[in-house]
Scaffold this active site. Sequence first.
Site, PDB file in Angstrom:
ATOM      1  N   CYS A  59      44.760  43.065 -49.416  1.00  0.00           N
ATOM      2  CA  CYS A  59      45.750  42.435 -48.523  1.00  0.00           C
ATOM      3  C   CYS A  59      46.289  43.392 -47.467  1.00  0.00           C
ATOM      4  CB  CYS A  59      46.892  41.852 -49.328  1.00  0.00           C
ATOM      5  SG  CYS A  59      46.334  40.769 -50.626  1.00  0.00           S
ATOM      6  N   HIS A  71      53.080  40.515 -45.047  1.00  0.00           N
ATOM      7  CA  HIS A  71      52.006  39.846 -45.782  1.00  0.00           C
ATOM      8  C   HIS A  71      52.599  38.605 -46.467  1.00  0.00           C
ATOM      9  CE1 HIS A  71      48.689  38.911 -48.230  1.00  0.00           C
ATOM     10  NE2 HIS A  71      49.177  39.407 -49.338  1.00  0.00           N
ATOM     11  N   ASN A 112      48.467  32.447 -49.655  1.00  0.00           N
ATOM     12  CA  ASN A 112      48.133  33.861 -49.489  1.00  0.00           C
ATOM     13  C   ASN A 112      46.662  33.971 -49.057  1.00  0.00           C
ATOM     14  OD1 ASN A 112      47.424  36.556 -49.889  1.00  0.00           O
ATOM     15  ND2 ASN A 112      48.500  36.747 -51.847  1.00  0.00           N
TER      16      ASN A 112
HETATM   17  O1  UT7 Z   1      48.515  39.399 -52.125  1.00  0.00           O
HETATM   18  C1  UT7 Z   1      48.998  40.290 -53.080  1.00  0.00           C
HETATM   19  C2  UT7 Z   1      48.814  39.804 -54.441  1.00  0.00           C
HETATM   20  N1  UT7 Z   1      49.663  38.848 -55.023  1.00  0.00           N
HETATM   21  C3  UT7 Z   1      51.002  38.832 -55.042  1.00  0.00           C
HETATM   22  O2  UT7 Z   1      51.696  39.479 -54.335  1.00  0.00           O
HETATM   23  C4  UT7 Z   1      51.649  37.981 -56.087  1.00  0.00           C
HETATM   24  C5  UT7 Z   1      52.876  38.642 -56.671  1.00  0.00           C
HETATM   25  N2  UT7 Z   1      53.424  37.871 -57.753  1.00  0.00           N
HETATM   26  C6  UT7 Z   1      54.003  36.667 -57.569  1.00  0.00           C
HETATM   27  O3  UT7 Z   1      54.089  36.158 -56.480  1.00  0.00           O
HETATM   28  C7  UT7 Z   1      54.608  35.986 -58.776  1.00  0.00           C
HETATM   29  O4  UT7 Z   1      54.660  36.891 -59.857  1.00  0.00           O
HETATM   30  C8  UT7 Z   1      53.852  34.693 -59.202  1.00  0.00           C
HETATM   31  C9  UT7 Z   1      54.063  33.609 -58.181  1.00  0.00           C
HETATM   32  C10 UT7 Z   1      52.371  34.989 -59.375  1.00  0.00           C
HETATM   33  C11 UT7 Z   1      54.402  34.206 -60.536  1.00  0.00           C
HETATM   34  O5  UT7 Z   1      55.792  33.978 -60.421  1.00  0.00           O
HETATM   35  P1  UT7 Z   1      56.802  34.556 -61.522  1.00  0.00           P
HETATM   36  O6  UT7 Z   1      58.133  34.105 -61.139  1.00  0.00           O
HETATM   37  O7  UT7 Z   1      56.553  36.027 -61.608  1.00  0.00           O
HETATM   38  O8  UT7 Z   1      56.341  33.789 -62.808  1.00  0.00           O
HETATM   39  P2  UT7 Z   1      55.804  34.392 -64.167  1.00  0.00           P
HETATM   40  O9  UT7 Z   1      54.447  34.965 -64.002  1.00  0.00           O
HETATM   41  O10 UT7 Z   1      56.875  35.271 -64.731  1.00  0.00           O
HETATM   42  O11 UT7 Z   1      55.713  33.070 -65.019  1.00  0.00           O
HETATM   43  C12 UT7 Z   1      56.857  32.288 -65.318  1.00  0.00           C
HETATM   44  C13 UT7 Z   1      56.397  31.048 -66.081  1.00  0.00           C
HETATM   45  C14 UT7 Z   1      55.411  31.334 -67.194  1.00  0.00           C
HETATM   46  O12 UT7 Z   1      55.717  30.496 -68.272  1.00  0.00           O
HETATM   47  P3  UT7 Z   1      56.502  31.054 -69.553  1.00  0.00           P
HETATM   48  O13 UT7 Z   1      55.657  32.186 -70.069  1.00  0.00           O
HETATM   49  O14 UT7 Z   1      57.824  31.516 -69.026  1.00  0.00           O
HETATM   50  O15 UT7 Z   1      56.558  29.868 -70.446  1.00  0.00           O
HETATM   51  C15 UT7 Z   1      54.091  30.942 -66.595  1.00  0.00           C
HETATM   52  O16 UT7 Z   1      53.168  30.545 -67.582  1.00  0.00           O
HETATM   53  O17 UT7 Z   1      55.727  30.152 -65.173  1.00  0.00           O
HETATM   54  C16 UT7 Z   1      54.466  29.784 -65.728  1.00  0.00           C
HETATM   55  N3  UT7 Z   1      53.539  29.531 -64.639  1.00  0.00           N
HETATM   56  C17 UT7 Z   1      53.400  28.323 -64.066  1.00  0.00           C
HETATM   57  N4  UT7 Z   1      53.998  27.134 -64.288  1.00  0.00           N
HETATM   58  C18 UT7 Z   1      53.629  26.105 -63.519  1.00  0.00           C
HETATM   59  C19 UT7 Z   1      52.699  30.396 -64.039  1.00  0.00           C
HETATM   60  N5  UT7 Z   1      51.998  29.767 -63.077  1.00  0.00           N
HETATM   61  C20 UT7 Z   1      52.413  28.491 -63.073  1.00  0.00           C
HETATM   62  C21 UT7 Z   1      52.078  27.356 -62.305  1.00  0.00           C
HETATM   63  N6  UT7 Z   1      52.708  26.196 -62.556  1.00  0.00           N
HETATM   64  N7  UT7 Z   1      51.148  27.424 -61.324  1.00  0.00           N
END
Ligand code: UT7
Length: 311
Positions: A111, A236, A266
């Site tokens: 990225c 980004h 993204n």
């Molecule tokens: O380009 C550079 C690379 N990428 C990035 O910069 C991404 C950086 N990270 C992020 O943007 C965020 O960490 C994410 C958007 C990927 C995830 O958001 P988060 O607030 O960090 O969520 P999390 O991974 O802590 O997950 C929270 C909950 C989990 O459930 P439990 O374990 O709390 O029951 C996940 O399983 O949300 C769940 N979850 C979803 N639920 C519905 C994860 N993905 C989804 C989804 N729909 N698509």
Amino acid sequence: MGVGVLGVGHYVPSKIVTNLDLEKVVDTSDEWIRTRTGIEERRIADDMDTSDMAYHASLSALEDAGVRPEELDLILVATVTPDTAFPSVSCMLQEKLGAVKAAAMDVSAACAGFMYGMITAKQFIETGSYKHILVVGAEKLSKITDWEDRNTCVLFGDGAGAAVMGEVSENKGILSFELGSNGSGGKHLYLKDDGFLAMNGREVFKFAVRQMPESSLNVLEKAGLQKEDVDFLVPHQANIRIMEAAMEKLGISEERMAKVIQKYGNNSSASIPMALSESVKDGKIRDNDVIVLVGFGAGLTWGAVALRWGR
Ligand code: UT7
């Protein structure tokens, strides 16, 4: 003389996949995706490959710059989703454009790739070796996305952005830059053996929230500028919450930040040039504006540039 951007362009495929469409494929919801990421829809390039999108974005950038393909000395394409491992996308683009005298190579910095490309281009122009360099960020992330993994499939989209770089007047163009890497974080975002992308979202998030403001402030300091001098921020487009954190730390209001994540998701190395090109075309970036471009990604890599817009 300064080294800067002579023209910009971008291209997105016409197929739109909304959050509601994804609700039918994986266990997710429009509400979760919007509130956790800021994404509403993304573009998917079914019948086009990375080099095709790069071609359309490049044509638009060349036209904007008033530069002919035959005048290009070098083509740099930042991508993690090349059409094939080799030949490079940049060579495919060289042929499609008819850029008969251009050298060509791809840049792999995920990225942050477009930032690495811009700064590489700057060196060749500054030394007088080359006059016109095409820098492209192009990605077909849909082909490395596991459409059964809700943790990642809601985040990414396809597209391309391009800039023609060359000499600009003394007080314009790139004022300062920062590039960096930390390979020990490679395990947080990588391509698995099955060909799909894997990510530890939380770890990348923590890194990004720290890195984006830090790199932005570093380039301002190197350029002898204050946060108050920034007219426009082009971050980004990975997550609206990461972008807002950077915005707050820099004291920038929402209207002064490029935001296309809701439409495109993204797009990895294509995100920054796509957001830059749209902002220029929408009249949000004007002559003499101080802008900061900042990105981070797999590697881990990061990069930021402060520049004064215009020729
Ligand atoms: O380009 C550079 C690379 N990428 C990035 O910069 C991404 C950086 N990270 C992020 O943007 C965020 O960490 C994410 C958007 C990927 C995830 O958001 P988060 O607030 O960090 O969520 P999390 O991974 O802590 O997950 C929270 C909950 C989990 O459930 P439990 O374990 O709390 O029951 C996940 O399983 O949300 C769940 N979850 C979803 N639920 C519905 C994860 N993905 C989804 C989804 N729909 N698509």
